[in-house]
Write a protein that holds these residues in place. Sequence first.
Motif, PDB file in Angstrom:
ATOM      1  N   ASP A 189     -22.412   3.570   3.764  1.00  0.00           N
ATOM      2  CA  ASP A 189     -21.111   4.225   3.729  1.00  0.00           C
ATOM      3  C   ASP A 189     -20.237   3.768   4.887  1.00  0.00           C
ATOM      4  O   ASP A 189     -19.045   3.468   4.703  1.00  0.00           O
ATOM      5  CB  ASP A 189     -21.290   5.743   3.776  1.00  0.00           C
ATOM      6  CG  ASP A 189     -20.000   6.482   3.501  1.00  0.00           C
ATOM      7  OD1 ASP A 189     -19.570   6.511   2.346  1.00  0.00           O
ATOM      8  OD2 ASP A 189     -19.412   7.016   4.464  1.00  0.00           O
ATOM      9  N   ALA A 190     -20.809   3.690   6.078  1.00  0.00           N
ATOM     10  CA  ALA A 190     -20.039   3.262   7.247  1.00  0.00           C
ATOM     11  C   ALA A 190     -19.572   1.816   7.097  1.00  0.00           C
ATOM     12  O   ALA A 190     -18.424   1.476   7.436  1.00  0.00           O
ATOM     13  CB  ALA A 190     -20.883   3.423   8.511  1.00  0.00           C
ATOM     14  N   SER A 191     -20.433   0.945   6.581  1.00  0.00           N
ATOM     15  CA  SER A 191     -20.070  -0.457   6.403  1.00  0.00           C
ATOM     16  C   SER A 191     -18.975  -0.614   5.354  1.00  0.00           C
ATOM     17  O   SER A 191     -18.047  -1.415   5.520  1.00  0.00           O
ATOM     18  CB  SER A 191     -21.296  -1.279   5.999  1.00  0.00           C
ATOM     19  OG  SER A 191     -22.209  -1.367   7.074  1.00  0.00           O
ATOM     20  N   MET A 192     -19.076   0.151   4.269  1.00  0.00           N
ATOM     21  CA  MET A 192     -18.052   0.077   3.233  1.00  0.00           C
ATOM     22  C   MET A 192     -16.698   0.532   3.761  1.00  0.00           C
ATOM     23  O   MET A 192     -15.667  -0.096   3.507  1.00  0.00           O
ATOM     24  CB  MET A 192     -18.455   0.924   2.026  1.00  0.00           C
ATOM     25  CG  MET A 192     -19.494   0.290   1.120  1.00  0.00           C
ATOM     26  SD  MET A 192     -18.948  -1.256   0.353  1.00  0.00           S
ATOM     27  CE  MET A 192     -17.501  -0.728  -0.532  1.00  0.00           C
ATOM     28  N   ARG A 193     -16.682   1.610   4.516  1.00  0.00           N
ATOM     29  CA  ARG A 193     -15.414   2.117   5.043  1.00  0.00           C
ATOM     30  C   ARG A 193     -14.807   1.131   6.040  1.00  0.00           C
ATOM     31  O   ARG A 193     -13.587   0.951   6.081  1.00  0.00           O
ATOM     32  CB  ARG A 193     -15.626   3.500   5.659  1.00  0.00           C
ATOM     33  CG  ARG A 193     -15.897   4.524   4.599  1.00  0.00           C
ATOM     34  CD  ARG A 193     -16.172   5.925   5.105  1.00  0.00           C
ATOM     35  NE  ARG A 193     -16.477   6.730   3.927  1.00  0.00           N
ATOM     36  CZ  ARG A 193     -15.568   7.191   3.095  1.00  0.00           C
ATOM     37  NH1 ARG A 193     -14.273   6.988   3.330  1.00  0.00           N
ATOM     38  NH2 ARG A 193     -15.919   7.873   2.025  1.00  0.00           N
ATOM     39  N   SER A 194     -15.661   0.492   6.818  1.00  0.00           N
ATOM     40  CA  SER A 194     -15.165  -0.523   7.745  1.00  0.00           C
ATOM     41  C   SER A 194     -14.566  -1.696   6.983  1.00  0.00           C
ATOM     42  O   SER A 194     -13.494  -2.217   7.348  1.00  0.00           O
ATOM     43  CB  SER A 194     -16.312  -0.993   8.643  1.00  0.00           C
ATOM     44  OG  SER A 194     -15.879  -1.993   9.526  1.00  0.00           O
ATOM     45  N   ALA A 195     -15.241  -2.127   5.899  1.00  0.00           N
ATOM     46  CA  ALA A 195     -14.736  -3.241   5.098  1.00  0.00           C
ATOM     47  C   ALA A 195     -13.410  -2.886   4.431  1.00  0.00           C
ATOM     48  O   ALA A 195     -12.484  -3.701   4.370  1.00  0.00           O
ATOM     49  CB  ALA A 195     -15.776  -3.633   4.043  1.00  0.00           C
ATOM     50  N   VAL A 196     -13.295  -1.655   3.928  1.00  0.00           N
ATOM     51  CA  VAL A 196     -12.066  -1.224   3.268  1.00  0.00           C
ATOM     52  C   VAL A 196     -10.895  -1.232   4.249  1.00  0.00           C
ATOM     53  O   VAL A 196      -9.789  -1.718   3.935  1.00  0.00           O
ATOM     54  CB  VAL A 196     -12.245   0.186   2.663  1.00  0.00           C
ATOM     55  CG1 VAL A 196     -10.899   0.804   2.278  1.00  0.00           C
ATOM     56  CG2 VAL A 196     -13.147   0.118   1.427  1.00  0.00           C
ATOM     57  N   GLU A 197     -11.111  -0.719   5.428  1.00  0.00           N
ATOM     58  CA  GLU A 197     -10.021  -0.607   6.400  1.00  0.00           C
ATOM     59  C   GLU A 197      -9.522  -1.964   6.887  1.00  0.00           C
ATOM     60  O   GLU A 197      -8.383  -2.082   7.353  1.00  0.00           O
ATOM     61  CB  GLU A 197     -10.486   0.269   7.569  1.00  0.00           C
ATOM     62  CG  GLU A 197     -10.643   1.740   7.165  1.00  0.00           C
ATOM     63  CD  GLU A 197     -11.414   2.551   8.179  1.00  0.00           C
ATOM     64  OE1 GLU A 197     -11.683   2.022   9.281  1.00  0.00           O
ATOM     65  OE2 GLU A 197     -11.752   3.714   7.881  1.00  0.00           O
ATOM     66  N   ALA A 198     -10.370  -3.012   6.736  1.00  0.00           N
ATOM     67  CA  ALA A 198      -9.968  -4.348   7.201  1.00  0.00           C
ATOM     68  C   ALA A 198      -9.717  -5.330   6.056  1.00  0.00           C
ATOM     69  O   ALA A 198      -9.437  -6.498   6.297  1.00  0.00           O
ATOM     70  CB  ALA A 198     -11.055  -4.907   8.117  1.00  0.00           C
ATOM     71  N   ALA A 199      -9.805  -4.873   4.789  1.00  0.00           N
ATOM     72  CA  ALA A 199      -9.797  -5.779   3.646  1.00  0.00           C
ATOM     73  C   ALA A 199      -8.469  -6.512   3.457  1.00  0.00           C
ATOM     74  O   ALA A 199      -7.389  -5.918   3.545  1.00  0.00           O
ATOM     75  CB  ALA A 199     -10.138  -5.007   2.375  1.00  0.00           C
ATOM     76  N   ASP A 200      -8.569  -7.807   3.164  1.00  0.00           N
ATOM     77  CA  ASP A 200      -7.414  -8.648   2.844  1.00  0.00           C
ATOM     78  C   ASP A 200      -6.986  -8.362   1.409  1.00  0.00           C
ATOM     79  O   ASP A 200      -7.753  -8.596   0.467  1.00  0.00           O
ATOM     80  CB  ASP A 200      -7.819 -10.112   3.005  1.00  0.00           C
ATOM     81  CG  ASP A 200      -6.745 -11.094   2.551  1.00  0.00           C
ATOM     82  OD1 ASP A 200      -5.624 -10.655   2.231  1.00  0.00           O
ATOM     83  OD2 ASP A 200      -7.045 -12.304   2.507  1.00  0.00           O
ATOM     84  N   PRO A 201      -5.773  -7.879   1.178  1.00  0.00           N
ATOM     85  CA  PRO A 201      -5.341  -7.561  -0.191  1.00  0.00           C
ATOM     86  C   PRO A 201      -5.223  -8.790  -1.084  1.00  0.00           C
ATOM     87  O   PRO A 201      -5.318  -8.679  -2.313  1.00  0.00           O
ATOM     88  CB  PRO A 201      -3.985  -6.882   0.007  1.00  0.00           C
ATOM     89  CG  PRO A 201      -3.505  -7.357   1.336  1.00  0.00           C
ATOM     90  CD  PRO A 201      -4.733  -7.527   2.173  1.00  0.00           C
ATOM     91  N   GLY A 202      -5.034  -9.964  -0.479  1.00  0.00           N
ATOM     92  CA  GLY A 202      -4.912 -11.171  -1.288  1.00  0.00           C
ATOM     93  C   GLY A 202      -6.177 -11.498  -2.052  1.00  0.00           C
ATOM     94  O   GLY A 202      -6.119 -12.065  -3.149  1.00  0.00           O
ATOM     95  N   LEU A 203      -7.340 -11.150  -1.489  1.00  0.00           N
ATOM     96  CA  LEU A 203      -8.596 -11.404  -2.190  1.00  0.00           C
ATOM     97  C   LEU A 203      -8.680 -10.607  -3.484  1.00  0.00           C
ATOM     98  O   LEU A 203      -9.219 -11.086  -4.484  1.00  0.00           O
ATOM     99  CB  LEU A 203      -9.782 -11.048  -1.293  1.00  0.00           C
ATOM    100  CG  LEU A 203     -10.121 -12.034  -0.174  1.00  0.00           C
ATOM    101  CD1 LEU A 203     -11.227 -11.462   0.705  1.00  0.00           C
ATOM    102  CD2 LEU A 203     -10.539 -13.375  -0.746  1.00  0.00           C
ATOM    103  N   ALA A 204      -8.148  -9.394  -3.478  1.00  0.00           N
ATOM    104  CA  ALA A 204      -8.174  -8.567  -4.680  1.00  0.00           C
ATOM    105  C   ALA A 204      -7.394  -9.224  -5.817  1.00  0.00           C
ATOM    106  O   ALA A 204      -7.813  -9.178  -6.982  1.00  0.00           O
ATOM    107  CB  ALA A 204      -7.611  -7.181  -4.387  1.00  0.00           C
TER     108      ALA A 204
END
Length: 328
Positions: A189-204
């Motif tokens: 859960d902690a790793s996912m939240r960290s990834a979400v907060e830093a995620a590059d929207p272009g990859l989506a």
Amino acid sequence: MSARVESGGRLHFGFLNLSLSHDRLYGSLGVALDDPRVVVEAEPAERVRCDHERARDHAARACEVLDVAGAAVTVREELPPHVGLGSGTQLALAVLEAVARTHGRDAAVRDLAPELGRGGRSGVGVAAFESGGFVLDAGHPTGLFTTAAPPRGAWTVPPVAARHEVPDDWRFLLVVPDAEPGKAGGEEDASMRSAVEAADPGLADRISGVVTRRVLPALASGDVAAFGAAVAEVGRLNGAWYADEQGGVYRPPVGCIVDALDGSPAVSGAGQSSWGPAVYGVTDEGRAEDALAAGREALDAAGVGGDVRVVAPRNEGARVSETGQGKA
């Protein structure tokens, strides 16, 4: 009465979006497998009786939410835990279904999965348990995201956006190296939240293009080579979101195994399932033996031992059987 529930594992190819810049968050894709499996049996009892620690916790919660006195629960077979094959969700739902059936209740797994802590981000495991096949879920509205984890039961399972039967002659190579378990529970859960907060929207945007223009058409047309290449690309792009959390695009030693499988004509695409360390390779019935050999060679190339098998897709949900009157 007594009840027996049997379900298979699942592959998780990745998410459509981890960026808070888009309207919907998560949205996962994966496929149900016929093997390895979890098999759970239950019969009525005055209290919870179970020798399997994780299953016992699920049984206690299932009895609570179903408002029944208890159940004697036995785990006959189980998926390897924390390797990326969905063991937590499949075990929880199998226990819930078995306890419900032995008391003559409707399990309502989609509604009750959150009460057992399942189906929060990804809906693939719940949908695989329900009906098998390839699943793409719709994720959640991004506005519901919170920096703190929500309490158990405070979410709904993401709805299924698309489901397809997987061609019967397709196969999936599974390579599970002897490595540290994948992330789970609070660490995940902690790793996912960290990834979400830093995620590059272009990859989506890139991933959405691969899914709509490559993954879904390949599945609909039965093109195993195109499907394998496309889901491998989805996984690689997802890995860019997780690189800081898992030590690279793939977690070690997955990168070496994927690289070795990419060079095999028996495999049409390879990647990491969920947090790993399980590696999948897309193949078909005619190449199954060569794919097995490629999997063993990939482990050798990575310098690790592990389990290698080729499994069929599963185009049905959990199998449930009920017998007799059970015991008090």
